[in-house]
Design an enzyme around this catalytic site. Structure first.
Site, short mmCIF file in Angstrom:
data_model
loop_
_atom_site.label_atom_id
_atom_site.label_comp_id
_atom_site.label_asym_id
_atom_site.label_seq_id
_atom_site.Cartn_x
_atom_site.Cartn_y
_atom_site.Cartn_z
N SER A 1 2.48 9.95 -2.52
CA SER A 1 3.35 8.79 -2.24
C SER A 1 4.36 8.65 -3.36
CB SER A 1 2.51 7.51 -2.15
OG SER A 1 3.36 6.39 -2.24
N HIS B 1 4.85 10.97 1.42
CA HIS B 1 4.66 9.61 1.93
C HIS B 1 5.71 8.69 1.30
CE1 HIS B 1 2.12 6.45 3.72
NE2 HIS B 1 2.33 5.75 2.61
N ASP C 1 7.04 4.92 1.04
CA ASP C 1 6.65 3.52 1.23
C ASP C 1 7.88 2.62 1.26
OD1 ASP C 1 3.75 3.47 1.37
OD2 ASP C 1 3.81 4.29 -0.66
N MET D 1 9.26 -1.08 1.75
CA MET D 1 8.81 -2.48 1.67
C MET D 1 10.03 -3.39 1.62
SD MET D 1 5.78 -2.15 -1.16
CE MET D 1 4.70 -0.71 -1.23
N HIS E 1 6.21 5.02 5.88
CA HIS E 1 5.29 3.90 6.09
C HIS E 1 6.10 2.62 5.96
CE1 HIS E 1 1.62 1.55 4.28
NE2 HIS E 1 1.99 1.07 5.45
N MET F 1 6.51 -1.04 5.75
CA MET F 1 5.88 -2.35 5.47
C MET F 1 7.01 -3.38 5.49
SD MET F 1 3.37 -0.93 2.49
CE MET F 1 4.36 0.55 2.31
N MET G 1 -5.16 1.40 5.84
CA MET G 1 -4.88 0.90 4.49
C MET G 1 -6.21 0.67 3.79
SD MET G 1 -1.69 1.01 4.11
CE MET G 1 -1.84 0.50 2.39
N GLY H 1 1.47 -3.15 -0.57
CA GLY H 1 2.46 -3.79 -1.42
C GLY H 1 2.64 -3.12 -2.77
N PHE H 2 1.56 -2.57 -3.30
CA PHE H 2 1.64 -2.02 -4.66
C PHE H 2 0.77 -0.77 -4.80
CE2 PHE H 2 2.41 -6.54 -4.80
CZ PHE H 2 3.59 -6.61 -5.52
N GLY H 3 1.23 0.13 -5.65
CA GLY H 3 0.40 1.27 -6.02
C GLY H 3 -0.60 0.86 -7.09
N ASP I 1 -4.70 5.46 2.96
CA ASP I 1 -3.65 5.15 1.98
C ASP I 1 -4.09 4.00 1.08
OD1 ASP I 1 -1.23 4.61 0.70
OD2 ASP I 1 -0.21 3.90 2.49
N GLY J 1 -5.57 3.71 -3.30
CA GLY J 1 -6.72 3.91 -4.19
C GLY J 1 -7.38 5.27 -4.06
N GLY K 1 -0.73 8.04 -4.56
CA GLY K 1 0.47 7.74 -5.34
C GLY K 1 0.22 7.85 -6.82
N SER K 2 -0.41 6.83 -7.40
CA SER K 2 -0.58 6.81 -8.85
C SER K 2 -1.46 7.95 -9.34
CB SER K 2 -1.15 5.46 -9.29
OG SER K 2 -2.31 5.13 -8.57
C1 DX5 Z 1 0.67 0.63 -0.92
C2 DX5 Z 1 1.29 1.88 -0.38
C3 DX5 Z 1 0.66 3.12 -0.83
C4 DX5 Z 1 0.72 3.34 -2.32
C5 DX5 Z 1 -0.59 3.92 -2.71
O1 DX5 Z 1 1.12 -0.45 -0.20
O2 DX5 Z 1 1.25 1.88 1.04
O3 DX5 Z 1 1.18 4.26 -0.16
O4 DX5 Z 1 1.71 4.23 -2.74
O5 DX5 Z 1 -0.65 3.98 -4.08
P1 DX5 Z 1 -1.99 4.40 -4.82
O6 DX5 Z 1 -2.31 5.79 -4.39
O7 DX5 Z 1 -1.61 4.30 -6.27
O8 DX5 Z 1 -3.04 3.41 -4.43
ZN ZN Z 2 1.85 3.76 2.09
#
Ligand code: DX5
Ligand code: ZN
Length: 218
Positions: free
Chosen positions: A7, A31, A33, A35, A64, A66, A134, A139-141, A172, A174, A194-195
């Site tokens: 991501s 991916h 994101d 938002m 994705h 959002m 999800m 909303g956040f990584g 998607d 964690g 992502g992270s």
């Molecule tokens: C969160 C996003 C995810 C995000 C995941 O709303 O939809 O795609 O990038 O980030 P990690 O992998 O750090 O949880």
């Molecule tokens: Zn996502």
């Protein structure tokens, strides 16, 4: 063998093309994101960034959405070169959006939040290519994986296999080397990370570690 979808939410937006190149050897999809600051309390990127990425990578662009009004932007994403758009079931009947995506030749994704029951997405299983789970609140990584989502994933895996559907199950939020094996064992085909990929010194090695943890036998 499943697929890894890094991501770009956790990438350095100031050098996005270089970040994509950095992860390319271990990425099956990218991916993206999107938002809007309304559906989720964060604001990221939109179709213009997809349009700029499109000529810079051959990766599948997994968008994705959002956002509160995906219908207003589907045409833009299609023209920008998105391979699929994934819309939230929490917004209401997604079928009109599916029809528009198909008309554009995009693949069709449907996503549901951790607290949304699987029953909310089951009526659409025959109409979609991707079902996204999800495993954090969107909303956040960098948030912690919500393990109760695995029960929904296992139930969906069973239904999809019993009905012989081609829909891919994607998870998607964690995902890292500890949670990836749990998601894979529950039936995930695609792991978004992502992270755990981009917030490391070596994103390719990080993605490979997640892949090997999820699918040790290839
Ligand atoms: C969160 C996003 C995810 C995000 C995941 O709303 O939809 O795609 O990038 O980030 P990690 O992998 O750090 O949880
Ligand atoms: Zn996502």
């Amino acid at each position: 063998m499943g697929k890894i979808a890094p991501s770009i939410l956790s990438a350095d937006f100031a050098q996005l093309a270089a970040e994509v190149d950095r992860v390319r050897p271990e990425a099956d999809l990218l991916h993206v994101d999107v938002m809007d600051g309304h559906f989720v309390p964060n604001l990221t990127i939109g179709a213009p960034v997809v349009r700029c990425l499109r000529p810079r990578t051959d990766l599948y662009l997994d968008c994705h959405l959002m956002i509160n009004n995906p219908g207003d932007l589907l045409d833009d994403f299609a023209k920008a070169g998105a391979d699929s758009c994934t819309v939230h079931v929490e917004l209401g009947d997604p079928r009109p959006l599916f029809d528009r995506m198909r008309a554009h030749g995009m693949r069709v994704g449907l996503v549901h939040n951790p607290e949304t029951p699987l029953d909310a997405v089951l009526p659409y299983l025959e109409d979609i290519d991707l079902l996204l789970f999800m495993s954090v609140h969107p909303g956040f990584g960098g948030q912690a994986f919500i393990p109760s989502v695995l029960d929904k994933l296992r139930a969906a895996r069973k239904i999809v296999d019993e009905r012989g559907l081609a829909v891919e199950l994607e998870i998607d939020g964690g995902i890292n080397a500890q949670t990836a094996p749990l998601a894979a064992a529950a039936g995930a085909d695609i792991l978004v990370a992502g992270s755990a990929v981009f917030r490391t010194a070596d994103p390719v090695a990080a993605a490979r570690t997640i892949r090997d943890a999820a699918w040790p036998n290839g």
